[in-house]
Design an enzyme around this catalytic site. Sequence first.
Site, PDB file in Angstrom:
ATOM      1  CG  ASP A  19      -0.258   0.038   2.525  1.00 12.34           C
ATOM      2  OD1 ASP A  19       0.802  -0.610   2.653  1.00 12.34           O
ATOM      3  OD2 ASP A  19      -0.757   0.707   3.462  1.00 12.34           O
ATOM      4  CD  GLU A  33       4.498   0.876   6.655  1.00 11.80           C
ATOM      5  OE1 GLU A  33       5.368   1.256   7.457  1.00 11.80           O
ATOM      6  OE2 GLU A  33       3.973   1.634   5.795  1.00 11.80           O
TER       7      GLU A  33
END
Length: 566
Positions: free
Chosen positions: A188, A253
Site C-alpha cells: 500500500d 502498513e
Amino acid sequence: MGLKMQLTEFQLWPADGTSTNIGLHGFSVWISVLQLLLPVNYRHMAMKETKIKIWKFFKVIVSSLLITTLVLFTAATIRTLSLDVNVGLQLAHWEKSKNISLVIDQRHREELLGNFKEALRIPTVSFSETESNATALRQFDAFLRKAFPTVFSSSVVHHELVANYSHLFRVQGSQPDLVPYLLLAHIDVVPAKESDGWEAPPFSAKEIDDFIYGRGTIDDKCAVMGILQALEYLLIRGYTPRRGFYIGLGHDEEIRGFHGAKNIVRVMKERGVKLSFVLDEGLAILDGVISGLDGPAALIGVSEKGSANVKLSVTMAPGHSSMPPRESSIGILAAAVKRLEENPLPRLFGHGPERETFEHLAHKFGLPLKFIMSNLWLFSPLLGRVLEGKPDTNALVRTTTAVTMFNAGVKVNIIPSLAEAYVNLRIHSAQTLQEVLDFIHATVGDQRVKIELIDGFDPLPVSSSDERSFGFQIIKKTVLDMFPTLTVAPGICIGNTDSRHFKDLSNDIYRFAPVWFKPGDAQRFHGINERISKKNYEELVVFYFNLFQNCDIQKLPELHASIHEL
C-alpha cells in the site's frame, strides 16, 4: 637583699657603652613593647607561609589538570587515528565466496522496468484505518501472479494470501537446520494528488531524466518488486537456497499494519516459526546528506522510535463572545500546548543507537569532527547540543513533540465549551511510553486539562550490529560487495514500519533498502515528486539477488582480529 635588687633593678648597656639602671617599671615597658612587636612578625611569617602553601597547592592543581588534559588528549588522538569499526569481517575468509551473477542486459532491463512501472500504476492507496482501495489490492494480486510466474509455480515456494490482500511466501531451504529469515515490504501507498504540485501524475510511472516518478517508487513498491524480481531470476537459474526464508508483503502498513502484518505474524506464530533476522524498509544510502562526511554512507536501522498519540482537552461552560471569561477553553489549552513546545523532553544523545552511528562514520570525517566523533566518551554532550539545533538531527537525540491537530469552536461569536489538541510524540530508545506520559502530565501541570493516551508503544529493542551479528553482517557484506567505497553504519528509524509487529519472532530486526538519497530526496518520502532512478531500481534487484545467496552460509567467519592477533 641582693636577690631583691636583681628583681627590682636591671642594668642595660646602650650602644655608647654607658650603663643605665632602670627599675621594674621600665622593664615592664620593654616587655610590653616586645609583646607588641612579636605578634606582628609572627603574623607576617604566617601569612607568608600561607601564601606559599596556596601557591604550591595551585601549582599541584594546575599540573594535575595539565597532566590529565595531556593524557586525555593523547588517548583521544590515538583513538582518532585508529578507530575504524567498519573493517571487521571484510578481511575474514567467508565460507561461500562465489554467487550466481546477475547480468542485466537490455531484455532484462526492459522486463524489470516494465514490471515495476505497471506496479506503480495500480493505486493501492490506504486512505485511513477504515478505508483502503480493495479493488486495487485485488488487481495487484493478479498482477504479481502474471509478472512472476516462476515464483508462483516453483515447487520450493509456498504462497498464501493473508487477511485477503497480504502475501506470505515460504521458500524452502535444502538445510532445514539453518534458521530462516524474513524479508518484509508493503504494497500500500499513501494518497497523492497531481494538483499538489507533482511534475508527473503520481500513478503514471512517467520517466523524466532517467527517473521514474510515482507514488510507491521509494515507499515501498521498489522493495516489493525488487525482492520478487530477484527471486524470479534466481529460480529461473535453478537456484535452491540452503537457508530457507520468508517474504511478507503487507497491504496496510501505511495505516499501522493491524490487518496485514499482524496477521502474518499470527500465522507464523501458530506454526512455531523463529527467525534469524528480519529485513524491512527504513533507512537508505545517504549521498551528500550528512554534512562533512567524506562519501556516501549506508545506514542500516537497528531500531525505531516508539510512538504516542495524546489528546489534550479542556471543557468549560459555553458563553457569548460579548461577555468573555478571564480564561477560555481555547486559552487554557493553548497555554498547555505552549508549555509542551517550550519544554522539550531531555536530550538523550549517547544513550541510544545514534551513538554507534557516529562512531561508525567517524573515520570518514575531517578534523575537528573526526576527533569529536571518535571520542564520544568525552564529547557526547557537545555533539548532542549541536545536533539538537536542527529539526532533522534533533529527532535523533530526544523524544520529539509535535502538535498535529487543534480543534475548537463552531461560530465566531460563541466561546466554545470544548477545545481539543492532539500531540504526536516519537519516543527515544532510552525512554518508555510511561515516562513520556509522566513528563506530559508534569509539564502541562493544569488539572483543567484532561490528558488521554489514544495509542502508543515503547521504542523497539535495539538489534545487534557487532561482528557476531549474522543479519547485520550479511546485509553489510551485500552492500559492500556492490558498493565497496561506502561506509556502513547502524542507525535509528525515526518513523515506524511493519517490522515492529515481528519483535516476538526475532531478536534482530533491520530496516534498510539500498535506495540512494541525495539532499532534498527525503522530502519526497510521503511528499510530492516521489521518484527513483532506473539505475537505482536495477541496483535493488541485484542487491536482493545477492542477499539471498549471501545468506546461504552456516555461520559467519572468524573475526579477522582473532586470526591475526599479535
